[in-house]
Design a protein around this motif. Sequence first.
Motif, short mmCIF file in Angstrom:
data_model
loop_
_atom_site.label_atom_id
_atom_site.label_comp_id
_atom_site.label_asym_id
_atom_site.label_seq_id
_atom_site.Cartn_x
_atom_site.Cartn_y
_atom_site.Cartn_z
N THR A 258 -35.64 21.95 -57.34
CA THR A 258 -34.75 21.13 -56.52
C THR A 258 -34.25 21.84 -55.27
N SER A 259 -34.22 23.16 -55.27
CA SER A 259 -33.82 23.89 -54.07
C SER A 259 -34.27 25.34 -54.16
N ILE A 260 -34.54 25.93 -53.01
CA ILE A 260 -34.82 27.36 -52.89
C ILE A 260 -34.05 27.86 -51.69
N ASN A 261 -33.02 28.66 -51.93
CA ASN A 261 -32.20 29.20 -50.85
C ASN A 261 -32.57 30.65 -50.60
N VAL A 262 -33.07 30.92 -49.39
CA VAL A 262 -33.49 32.27 -49.02
C VAL A 262 -32.94 32.62 -47.64
N PRO A 263 -32.78 33.93 -47.34
CA PRO A 263 -32.21 34.33 -46.04
C PRO A 263 -33.20 34.21 -44.89
N ASP A 264 -32.66 33.98 -43.69
CA ASP A 264 -33.47 34.07 -42.47
C ASP A 264 -33.35 35.49 -41.92
N ARG A 265 -33.86 35.73 -40.72
CA ARG A 265 -33.85 37.10 -40.18
C ARG A 265 -32.44 37.63 -39.92
N ASN A 266 -31.45 36.73 -39.88
CA ASN A 266 -30.07 37.15 -39.68
C ASN A 266 -29.29 37.20 -40.99
N GLY A 267 -30.00 36.98 -42.11
CA GLY A 267 -29.36 37.03 -43.41
C GLY A 267 -28.72 35.73 -43.85
N LEU B 100 -30.46 18.17 -67.00
CA LEU B 100 -29.89 19.49 -66.75
C LEU B 100 -30.36 20.05 -65.42
N GLN B 101 -29.53 20.89 -64.84
CA GLN B 101 -29.95 21.67 -63.68
C GLN B 101 -29.67 23.14 -63.96
N PHE B 102 -30.71 23.97 -63.78
CA PHE B 102 -30.61 25.41 -63.94
C PHE B 102 -30.66 26.07 -62.57
N THR B 103 -29.94 27.16 -62.40
CA THR B 103 -30.00 27.92 -61.16
C THR B 103 -30.24 29.39 -61.48
N LEU B 104 -31.32 29.92 -60.90
CA LEU B 104 -31.64 31.34 -60.99
C LEU B 104 -31.12 32.01 -59.72
N GLU B 105 -30.48 33.16 -59.86
CA GLU B 105 -29.98 33.88 -58.68
C GLU B 105 -30.25 35.36 -58.85
N ASN B 106 -30.80 35.98 -57.78
CA ASN B 106 -31.08 37.41 -57.84
C ASN B 106 -30.02 38.21 -57.10
N LYS B 107 -30.18 39.52 -57.06
CA LYS B 107 -29.15 40.40 -56.48
C LYS B 107 -29.01 40.21 -54.97
N ASN B 108 -30.02 39.60 -54.33
CA ASN B 108 -29.97 39.38 -52.89
C ASN B 108 -29.28 38.08 -52.51
N GLY B 109 -28.89 37.31 -53.53
CA GLY B 109 -28.26 36.01 -53.27
C GLY B 109 -29.25 34.87 -53.19
N LEU C 172 -28.45 32.34 -45.61
CA LEU C 172 -29.12 31.65 -46.70
C LEU C 172 -29.18 30.15 -46.42
N GLU C 173 -30.38 29.58 -46.53
CA GLU C 173 -30.57 28.14 -46.34
C GLU C 173 -31.65 27.64 -47.29
N ASP C 174 -31.60 26.36 -47.56
CA ASP C 174 -32.56 25.71 -48.45
C ASP C 174 -33.86 25.45 -47.69
N VAL C 175 -34.98 25.87 -48.25
CA VAL C 175 -36.26 25.79 -47.52
C VAL C 175 -37.23 24.80 -48.15
N ILE C 176 -36.73 23.88 -49.01
CA ILE C 176 -37.61 22.84 -49.54
C ILE C 176 -36.93 21.48 -49.42
N LEU C 177 -37.74 20.44 -49.37
CA LEU C 177 -37.21 19.08 -49.33
C LEU C 177 -36.78 18.65 -50.73
N GLY C 178 -35.91 17.65 -50.78
CA GLY C 178 -35.45 17.15 -52.06
C GLY C 178 -34.23 16.28 -51.88
N TYR C 179 -33.41 16.20 -52.92
CA TYR C 179 -32.29 15.28 -52.95
C TYR C 179 -31.03 15.98 -53.46
N ASP C 180 -29.91 15.29 -53.31
CA ASP C 180 -28.61 15.86 -53.72
C ASP C 180 -28.20 15.48 -55.14
N SER C 181 -28.85 14.49 -55.75
CA SER C 181 -28.39 14.01 -57.06
C SER C 181 -29.54 13.88 -58.04
#
Length: 386
Positions: free
Chosen positions: A66-75, A44-53, A77-86
């Motif tokens: 497996t991933s953490i997507n957070v905004p940069d200074r321009n807003g 299974l894969q679970f995804t948590l998402e907050n009001k900020n995206g 969103l990008e993944d900031v951890i290493l990992g895999y697609d499958s």
Amino acid sequence: MVTSTALVLLLLATVIVNASAFANSEQVTVSKEVWGHYQGQNILQFTLENKNGMQVSLTNWGAYVTSINVPDRNGKLEDVILGYDSAQAYVDDCCYNGATVGRFANRIAGGRFYIDGKKIQLSVKTNGGNKGNHAHGGEQGFNKKLWQAKQVDEKVEMRYLSPDGEEGYPGNAQISVLFSLNNDNEFSVTFSATSDKATPINLISHIYFNLAGNQKRNVEQHQLRIAADSIVEVKAGLLPTGKLVSVLGTPFDLTSPVTLKKSLITPNSQLKLAGGVDKVYGGFDHTWVFNQYDGKLHYQAQLFEPGSGRVLEILTTQPGVHVYTGNFMNGSAIGKQGKPMKHRHGVALETQHFADSVNQANFPSTLLRPGKTYSETTLYRFGIRQ
């Protein structure tokens, strides 16, 4: 005709409904999907998402983040951890990319120790840099297990029963990890464990961070600060000598923010022991000992990436953090979007107890006894700096 009393009740009900609707819109959402299969069971894969995206994804294979997507200074969103697609790539993972590691993370010399005078022999690595020693829970540690997982309110809980004798460990150990996200862009991981026999426990989340986002450049320009005046000294094989040594005047002095590259190109015998791709200088594969430790949650470390403006603050109940700069990443492992994971494309910040604690009486104890509960929390707070 509506009476004044009825009107008040009607307005109050409307306010309550609207307030409830607003509260729901502010809640963290949790979604779940079947991501793959292992021996006839669903991964299974679970995804948590907050009001900020901000999004955090997890899988019950190895209790990986497996991933953490957070905004940069321009807003953006990008993944900031290493990992895999499958899912299959996580089953085949060589490098603990986001894994839950246990029963005992890091190294135990010879895989041997004593509990109440009884000798315990764990499995040991048969090749590689950890040959002859126990490392990261053994050949089939917690990162190679399919965990039971479920949503609990706005959190995700994963559980695994480690049977008596697994990898040589005594006791049936019930392991739990609780993942949560809030609207302040704080992601937390709480480990807990109980056992029916005395056993060592040292659980960690082995996330490799790259705050540039989507692995667009390496981590050498990241700035790291750790509230620690000493590290655990190591010898050959990166096994602790039992001594804590001062960071003063060394590349391990991160009491104020230091660019990783600056530290990693400083000649130092401890750095050299970490080896890897950089045959000249080595790298970080060491544990910093926090100045303040009482088992409570304290702000202990900060990672900053100037290009993106992203900041990661780490609060933890643990006594130290093991920093690993991906010294053996040579591009042979293919990560997300088909990108090879190259040297220093991620830095692991592993909050934990110290390696070989079972054989070092002066280190904080990692022994869990029946009737007691192991519990440790690490909070990852993400922000931006202009």
